[in-house]
Design a protein around this motif. Structure first.
Motif, PDB file in Angstrom:
ATOM      1  N   VAL A 137       0.833  -1.202   0.000  1.00 38.53           N
ATOM      2  CA  VAL A 137       0.000   0.000   0.000  1.00 38.53           C
ATOM      3  C   VAL A 137       0.871   1.257   0.000  1.00 38.53           C
ATOM      4  O   VAL A 137       0.589   2.237  -0.708  1.00 38.53           O
ATOM      5  N   ALA A 138       1.951   1.246   0.778  1.00 31.17           N
ATOM      6  CA  ALA A 138       2.787   2.442   0.894  1.00 31.17           C
ATOM      7  C   ALA A 138       3.662   2.657  -0.336  1.00 31.17           C
ATOM      8  O   ALA A 138       3.810   3.797  -0.798  1.00 31.17           O
ATOM      9  N   THR A 139       4.265   1.584  -0.850  1.00 34.10           N
ATOM     10  CA  THR A 139       5.201   1.745  -1.970  1.00 34.10           C
ATOM     11  C   THR A 139       4.492   1.820  -3.314  1.00 34.10           C
ATOM     12  O   THR A 139       4.776   2.699  -4.129  1.00 34.10           O
ATOM     13  N   VAL A 140       3.572   0.900  -3.557  1.00 36.31           N
ATOM     14  CA  VAL A 140       2.891   0.858  -4.859  1.00 36.31           C
ATOM     15  C   VAL A 140       1.736   1.847  -4.902  1.00 36.31           C
ATOM     16  O   VAL A 140       1.681   2.745  -5.747  1.00 36.31           O
ATOM     17  N   GLY A 141       0.794   1.685  -3.954  1.00 34.98           N
ATOM     18  CA  GLY A 141      -0.369   2.562  -3.961  1.00 34.98           C
ATOM     19  C   GLY A 141      -0.039   4.001  -3.637  1.00 34.98           C
ATOM     20  O   GLY A 141      -0.571   4.929  -4.274  1.00 34.98           O
ATOM     21  N   GLY A 142       0.835   4.219  -2.653  1.00 30.52           N
ATOM     22  CA  GLY A 142       1.176   5.590  -2.289  1.00 30.52           C
ATOM     23  C   GLY A 142       1.862   6.345  -3.409  1.00 30.52           C
ATOM     24  O   GLY A 142       1.529   7.504  -3.687  1.00 30.52           O
TER      25      GLY A 142
END
Length: 329
Positions: A137-142
């Motif tokens: 969530v943090a690396t890809v989505g963010g």
């Protein structure tokens, strides 16, 4: 004075043995280790290069389609590639390609601190399911949401003073959030350089630490490519230094006897300029050999090199004259 029973020392040793074991374990449970900061930074760089290589190959697949079609979906393409790397590495309890090349892996630092029984400092479980999901969530989505938000705000021109107050406030909020994130990242970098833990804010928030995957690993780096690159760089620098010192006309005259195209050279001997190989528009002849040149070719060569020699015969050119005119120094 009464003497203690003969088996008193046995009872005393049994009572003190658990305390001695707990005391020894408390001093030898955790061995501090130092993970190379260079390896951790190189692993991140290798992951970026791997993602760029995959993106380049994917773009070549659509090279024959409408030009610029992938430009508007560049953020989605980057997110898709990052998701694929996460799916087949982090989610599958495997290191990313860059981390694997540096002999590293992710470890749940919270579980290691709670266990308090580490022999070499490399043991410990991998990331939990929750940590893996939050990592995605943090690396890809963010990164995807932030890239889309920046492109949308720039396209709508939220930063212009003529926009509505709400859009202007959102633009200021985005700029402040970016500034806070950059300041926090810089602070995390300083802490990482001091302690060697957690390269970025995501790893620090998830307590996902990079440790060595294997305690014993030989350095399997081949220096053949590096040596070849260094030799080629030195050779090219030597050529750049020597080529301006060489006289092209003398080299050409030296190689002229080995030329196979002698008929064409003899045919062009009287008509074409030996420098530009074209018919002279303003014909001038070099003295004393009387070979014909273009005026600008002969003038620039004589001005650049006072000891200029004729490109055809190698005689020193002492003067030049218009074809059929008066000699000029």
């Amino acid at each position: 004075m009464t003497l203690p029973p003969h088996d008193a020392w046995i009872h005393t040793s049994h009572n003190l043995l658990p305390r001695w074991k707990s005391l020894s374990l408390s001093h030898q449970s955790t061995i501090p280790i130092s993970i190379s900061r260079v390896n951790q930074v190189d692993a991140a760089r290798l992951d970026v290069e791997m993602s760029a290589m995959l993106k380049e190959q994917l773009v070549k697949v659509f090279s024959l389609m409408k030009p610029g079609m992938l430009f508007q979906y560049e953020a989605e393409l980057d997110a898709f590639l990052e998701f694929l790397i996460w799916r087949f590495s982090i989610w599958a309890d495997k290191p990313t390609p860059g981390i694997a090349l540096m002999n590293l892996r992710y470890r749940d630092e919270r579980a290691v601190e709670s266990r308090d029984k580490v022999r070499t400092g490399l043991e410990g479980p991998g990331l939990t399911v929750a940590q893996k999901i939050w990592y995605c969530v943090a690396t890809v989505g963010g990164q995807y949401i932030w890239a889309r938000l920046q492109s949308f705000s720039a396209f709508r021109r939220w930063g212009d003073t003529e926009q509505r107050p709400l859009a202007r406030r959102l633009w200021i909020l985005i700029q402040r959030m970016e500034g806070i994130y950059r300041a926090a990242s810089f602070g995390n970098l300083l802490i990482f350089l001091c302690t060697g833990r957690y390269r970025n804010l995501v790893e620090r928030a998830l307590r996902a630490r990079l440790v060595y995957g294997s305690p014993n690993m030989n350095r399997a780096v081949s220096f053949e490519y590096m040596n070849r690159q260094l030799v080629w760089n030195e050779f090219s620098e030597m050529l750049l230094l020597l080529l301006p010192l060489l006289n092209s006309s003398s080299v050409k005259n030296l190689l002229r006897p080995f030329s196979k195209d002698k008929s064409s050279s003899s045919a062009e001997d009287g008509t074409a300029c030996p420098i530009c190989q074209a018919t002279p528009t303003i014909p001038f002849v070099a003295l004393p050999c009387q070979h014909r040149y273009c005026y600008y070719c002969l003038r620039t060569r004589c001005a650049a090199a006072p000891s200029f020699r004729c490109s055809r015969c190698g005689e020193p050119v002492v003067a030049m004259q218009r074809h059929g005119g008066v000699p000029a120094e």
